[in-house]
Design a protein around this motif. Structure first.
Motif, PDB file in Angstrom:
ATOM      1  N   SER A  46      -8.815   1.860   5.065  1.00 30.41           N
ATOM      2  CA  SER A  46      -7.768   2.845   5.001  1.00 30.41           C
ATOM      3  C   SER A  46      -6.336   2.375   5.135  1.00 30.41           C
ATOM      4  O   SER A  46      -5.485   2.546   4.431  1.00 30.41           O
ATOM      5  CB  SER A  46      -7.848   4.017   5.969  1.00 30.41           C
ATOM      6  N   VAL A  47      -6.169   1.447   6.271  1.00 36.09           N
ATOM      7  CA  VAL A  47      -4.996   0.802   6.467  1.00 36.09           C
ATOM      8  C   VAL A  47      -4.691  -0.108   5.180  1.00 36.09           C
ATOM      9  O   VAL A  47      -3.489  -0.012   4.794  1.00 36.09           O
ATOM     10  CB  VAL A  47      -4.700   0.128   7.912  1.00 36.09           C
ATOM     11  N   LYS A  48      -5.617  -0.817   4.873  1.00 41.75           N
ATOM     12  CA  LYS A  48      -5.325  -1.790   3.821  1.00 41.75           C
ATOM     13  C   LYS A  48      -4.610  -0.867   2.621  1.00 41.75           C
ATOM     14  O   LYS A  48      -3.969  -1.272   1.601  1.00 41.75           O
ATOM     15  CB  LYS A  48      -6.427  -2.605   3.588  1.00 41.75           C
ATOM     16  N   ASP A  49      -5.535   0.145   2.177  1.00 43.05           N
ATOM     17  CA  ASP A  49      -5.359   0.771   0.776  1.00 43.05           C
ATOM     18  C   ASP A  49      -3.895   1.323   0.968  1.00 43.05           C
ATOM     19  O   ASP A  49      -3.055   1.385  -0.080  1.00 43.05           O
ATOM     20  CB  ASP A  49      -6.315   1.983   0.655  1.00 43.05           C
ATOM     21  N   LEU A  50      -3.522   2.020   2.111  1.00 46.10           N
ATOM     22  CA  LEU A  50      -2.235   2.523   2.464  1.00 46.10           C
ATOM     23  C   LEU A  50      -1.066   1.284   2.434  1.00 46.10           C
ATOM     24  O   LEU A  50      -0.152   1.876   1.736  1.00 46.10           O
ATOM     25  CB  LEU A  50      -2.067   3.391   3.665  1.00 46.10           C
ATOM     26  N   LEU A  51      -1.346   0.167   2.709  1.00 46.98           N
ATOM     27  CA  LEU A  51      -0.526  -0.851   2.676  1.00 46.98           C
ATOM     28  C   LEU A  51      -0.160  -1.152   1.148  1.00 46.98           C
ATOM     29  O   LEU A  51       0.736  -1.379   0.944  1.00 46.98           O
ATOM     30  CB  LEU A  51      -0.937  -2.023   3.668  1.00 46.98           C
ATOM     31  N   LYS A  52      -1.306  -1.372   0.681  1.00 49.78           N
ATOM     32  CA  LYS A  52      -1.283  -1.907  -0.913  1.00 49.78           C
ATOM     33  C   LYS A  52      -0.475  -0.778  -1.519  1.00 49.78           C
ATOM     34  O   LYS A  52       0.540  -1.127  -2.444  1.00 49.78           O
ATOM     35  CB  LYS A  52      -2.622  -2.041  -1.367  1.00 49.78           C
ATOM     36  N   GLU A  66      12.317   6.432   2.912  1.00 47.02           N
ATOM     37  CA  GLU A  66      11.786   7.232   3.798  1.00 47.02           C
ATOM     38  C   GLU A  66      10.291   7.442   3.941  1.00 47.02           C
ATOM     39  O   GLU A  66       9.655   7.513   4.799  1.00 47.02           O
ATOM     40  CB  GLU A  66      12.449   8.793   3.650  1.00 47.02           C
ATOM     41  N   ASP A  67       9.832   7.597   2.513  1.00 49.66           N
ATOM     42  CA  ASP A  67       8.236   7.348   2.514  1.00 49.66           C
ATOM     43  C   ASP A  67       7.566   6.055   2.966  1.00 49.66           C
ATOM     44  O   ASP A  67       6.623   6.130   3.540  1.00 49.66           O
ATOM     45  CB  ASP A  67       7.903   7.731   0.942  1.00 49.66           C
ATOM     46  N   VAL A  68       8.176   4.914   2.645  1.00 51.51           N
ATOM     47  CA  VAL A  68       7.873   3.825   3.353  1.00 51.51           C
ATOM     48  C   VAL A  68       7.849   3.794   4.660  1.00 51.51           C
ATOM     49  O   VAL A  68       6.823   3.418   5.349  1.00 51.51           O
ATOM     50  CB  VAL A  68       8.762   2.676   2.818  1.00 51.51           C
ATOM     51  N   VAL A  69       8.635   4.247   5.283  1.00 54.61           N
ATOM     52  CA  VAL A  69       8.890   4.085   6.752  1.00 54.61           C
ATOM     53  C   VAL A  69       7.723   5.216   7.147  1.00 54.61           C
ATOM     54  O   VAL A  69       7.065   4.781   8.200  1.00 54.61           O
ATOM     55  CB  VAL A  69      10.394   4.810   7.167  1.00 54.61           C
ATOM     56  N   LYS A  70       7.467   6.377   6.562  1.00 57.33           N
ATOM     57  CA  LYS A  70       6.728   7.353   7.089  1.00 57.33           C
ATOM     58  C   LYS A  70       5.150   6.475   6.858  1.00 57.33           C
ATOM     59  O   LYS A  70       4.101   7.039   7.921  1.00 57.33           O
ATOM     60  CB  LYS A  70       6.621   8.222   6.052  1.00 57.33           C
ATOM     61  N   ASN A  71       5.026   6.016   5.902  1.00 55.29           N
ATOM     62  CA  ASN A  71       3.488   5.204   5.646  1.00 55.29           C
ATOM     63  C   ASN A  71       3.222   4.302   6.723  1.00 55.29           C
ATOM     64  O   ASN A  71       2.063   4.283   7.225  1.00 55.29           O
ATOM     65  CB  ASN A  71       3.492   4.811   4.106  1.00 55.29           C
ATOM     66  N   LEU A  72       4.346   3.477   6.991  1.00 61.46           N
ATOM     67  CA  LEU A  72       4.129   2.351   8.046  1.00 61.46           C
ATOM     68  C   LEU A  72       3.935   3.036   9.374  1.00 61.46           C
ATOM     69  O   LEU A  72       3.313   2.514  10.169  1.00 61.46           O
ATOM     70  CB  LEU A  72       5.609   1.657   8.272  1.00 61.46           C
ATOM     71  N   ASP A  73       4.516   4.032   9.607  1.00 62.45           N
ATOM     72  CA  ASP A  73       4.333   4.912  11.047  1.00 62.45           C
ATOM     73  C   ASP A  73       2.730   5.347  10.957  1.00 62.45           C
ATOM     74  O   ASP A  73       1.965   5.371  12.084  1.00 62.45           O
ATOM     75  CB  ASP A  73       5.100   6.162  10.996  1.00 62.45           C
ATOM     76  N   MET A  75       0.292   3.873   9.343  1.00 65.13           N
ATOM     77  CA  MET A  75      -0.506   2.648   9.471  1.00 65.13           C
ATOM     78  C   MET A  75      -0.570   2.135  10.861  1.00 65.13           C
ATOM     79  O   MET A  75      -1.545   1.626  11.449  1.00 65.13           O
ATOM     80  CB  MET A  75      -0.112   1.348   8.492  1.00 65.13           C
ATOM     81  N   LEU A  76       0.679   2.149  11.593  1.00 64.95           N
ATOM     82  CA  LEU A  76       0.714   1.846  12.932  1.00 64.95           C
ATOM     83  C   LEU A  76      -0.014   2.710  13.700  1.00 64.95           C
ATOM     84  O   LEU A  76      -0.885   2.446  14.864  1.00 64.95           O
ATOM     85  CB  LEU A  76       2.177   1.861  13.768  1.00 64.95           C
ATOM     86  N   ALA A  77      -0.056   4.059  13.379  1.00 61.00           N
ATOM     87  CA  ALA A  77      -0.896   5.023  14.448  1.00 61.00           C
ATOM     88  C   ALA A  77      -2.458   4.664  14.276  1.00 61.00           C
ATOM     89  O   ALA A  77      -3.065   4.948  15.101  1.00 61.00           O
ATOM     90  CB  ALA A  77      -0.661   6.469  13.868  1.00 61.00           C
ATOM     91  N   LYS A  78      -2.799   4.528  13.068  1.00 57.91           N
ATOM     92  CA  LYS A  78      -4.203   4.290  12.771  1.00 57.91           C
ATOM     93  C   LYS A  78      -4.628   2.638  13.345  1.00 57.91           C
ATOM     94  O   LYS A  78      -5.718   2.849  13.791  1.00 57.91           O
ATOM     95  CB  LYS A  78      -4.476   4.098  11.278  1.00 57.91           C
ATOM     96  N   MET A  79      -3.710   1.994  13.126  1.00 58.85           N
ATOM     97  CA  MET A  79      -4.274   0.524  13.984  1.00 58.85           C
ATOM     98  C   MET A  79      -4.233   0.653  15.523  1.00 58.85           C
ATOM     99  O   MET A  79      -5.110   0.113  16.106  1.00 58.85           O
ATOM    100  CB  MET A  79      -3.144  -0.430  13.465  1.00 58.85           C
TER     101      MET A  79
END
Length: 443
Positions: A46-52, A66-73, A75-79
């Motif tokens: 899931s993290v890999k797909d969201l990162l891609k 803003e969406d990039v920052v939200k997606n990074l947050d 990914m960090l929460a999932k990791m």
């Protein structure tokens, strides 16, 4: 020579009893790996797909900063969640590896011992007895007492308190009328239970259906029908008879006396479900259904048991019909392992023995004949000896059929103050002329 051979430790037989102690940490390691492997793969993918997706969208300009920052947050929460799960799995692995090291060291200590006369063997066997007692208490729901004994003996890594605590908790929930914890356990081990061809989940789903039907409420009965379509009908090929009984339950009230529906509504089914869960739980971990204490005790009783041990109870009198002693002692094993000469086997008994108090005397000598162990030993196998052991070199046969060493008889006669030429039975106290003794030859 026979004493040395009997005192020698048979390491293979010890391992037969302790194999579950050695095997369980490996089974739990496999279970721990399975429980975290699939969630970790899903989370990492899931993290890999969201990162891609975020990277491609950012390069194409389709994703705002803003969406990039939200997606990074995200990914960090999932990791961070994956890290916490991996930490829990790693702690469990460390605990299991510590258990394995302790148990290997425990068995290595036995491997360094050669005879039961070794002073270190007494301490090792005492620790094993404590392990067997903890295992017995854990299986019967005495978790607090088992933990207290393990703490007092400092052997927490040699017993499996957490494993049996989980089993006891789920079993208790079933006995109290709840299937939720048992169903959650089935979901965690669904693949392994399917390989075992276990019907536990089917039984739990059927019980859910029965409880819905028991209410008699129309809405609950409609829910029960939907439940049956989803969870019971798929088993129609595997359990056709049981599925048909579930269907027939629609036409029966909880107070019915028609079988098998009356039994299906019976509250005793919860106890049956608890037993079925325990059986599946132990089988999944390759643990024996019988407590290890019972296995060890049965082996010891079988090693001592002879057909004469229950002759008193089966005859219903102190004196058997053939006029021989009704109970057995250690010397009865000598009798079973020896054969007399043809002249002695046909010699008449000119002095029929009197057996007043014989059973009470013998029960103090033979553990199998004792009041405490006689009933327990009734269903175990008789002792089997491939060759005679622990026999005196000068065996003689008394007229009452008992066998002793001649030196022991002479020594006992002297201590008893008998005149020369007479001997006394060590157990029954019967006195015979020495001329009536017959030589016995060990095979």
């Amino acid at each position: 020579m026979a004493d040395l051979e009997a005192a020698k430790i048979n390491h293979d037989n010890h391992l037969l009893l302790d194999q579950s102690c050695m095997r369980l940490p490996y089974e739990l390691l496999r279970q721990n790996f399975r429980s975290f492997h699939l969630p970790f793969d899903k989370g990492s993918n899931s993290v890999k797909d969201l990162l891609k997706e975020t990277a491609n969208g950012s390069l194409n300009g389709k994703v705002s900063p803003e969406d990039v920052v939200k997606n990074l947050d995200q990914m960090l929460a999932k990791m961070r969640g994956l890290k916490r799960k991996l930490a829990v799995a790693a702690d469990e692995e460390d605990r299991l590896y510590r258990q394995m090291d302790a148990r290997v060291a425990h068995m290595r200590e036995l491997a360094s011992l050669n005879t039961v006369d070794d002073v270190k063997y007494e301490g090792w066997s005492r620790q094993r007895l404590d392990r067997l007692l903890v295992d017995y208490m854990l299986r019967h729901g005495y978790g607090s007492s088992a933990a207290a004994l393990a703490d007092a003996r400092e052997m927490q890594d040699l017993v499996d308190i957490d494993t049996f605590a989980t089993m006891s908790r789920i079993r208790t929930s079933l006995e109290r009328g709840s299937v939720q914890e048992a169903l959650a356990w089935c979901a965690e081990n669904k693949k392994e239970l399917r390989k075992m061809q276990s019907n536990l989940e089917f039984l739990l789903r059927c019980q859910q259906y029965i409880e819905m039907m028991r209410t008699g409420v129309h809405s609950q009965m409609l829910e029960a029908i939907n439940h049956a379509k989803k969870h019971i009908i798929p088993y129609s090929d595997t359990y056709p008879v049981e599925v048909s009984f579930m269907a027939g339950l629609l036409a029966c009230q909880p107070n019915t006396h028609l079988e098998p529906y009356a039994s299906l509504y019976s509250s005793s089914r919860w106890e049956t479900l608890a037993d079925a869960f325990v059986e599946a739980y132990l089988k999944l971990l390759n643990l024996p259904m019988t407590p290890l204490l019972h296995i060890a005790l049965s082996s010891g009783l079988s090693a001592l048991k002879t057909p004469a041990c229950h002759s008193t109870q089966s005859q219903g009198a102190d004196q058997p019909a053939d006029g021989t002693s009704s109970t057995t002692t250690t010397n009865d094993n000598n009798t079973a392992a020896a054969s007399s000469s043809s002249s002695s086997s046909s010699a008449p008994q000119r002095h029929p023995p009197h057996h007043h108090g014989t059973a009470s005397l013998t029960t103090r000598v033979c553990p199998i004949c004792s009041t405490e162990l006689n009933a327990l030993a009734r269903n175990v196998r008789y002792a089997h000896h491939s060759k005679s052991r622990l026999l005196d070199h000068d065996l003689v046969l008394l007229p009452n059929g008992r066998v002793y060493g001649r030196a022991r008889l002479d020594e006992y006669a002297a201590k008893s103050g008998l005149p020369p030429g007479q001997v006394k039975d060590l157990v029954t106290g019967e006195v015979y002329p020495a001329s009536e003794l017959r030589k016995v030859y060990a095979t």
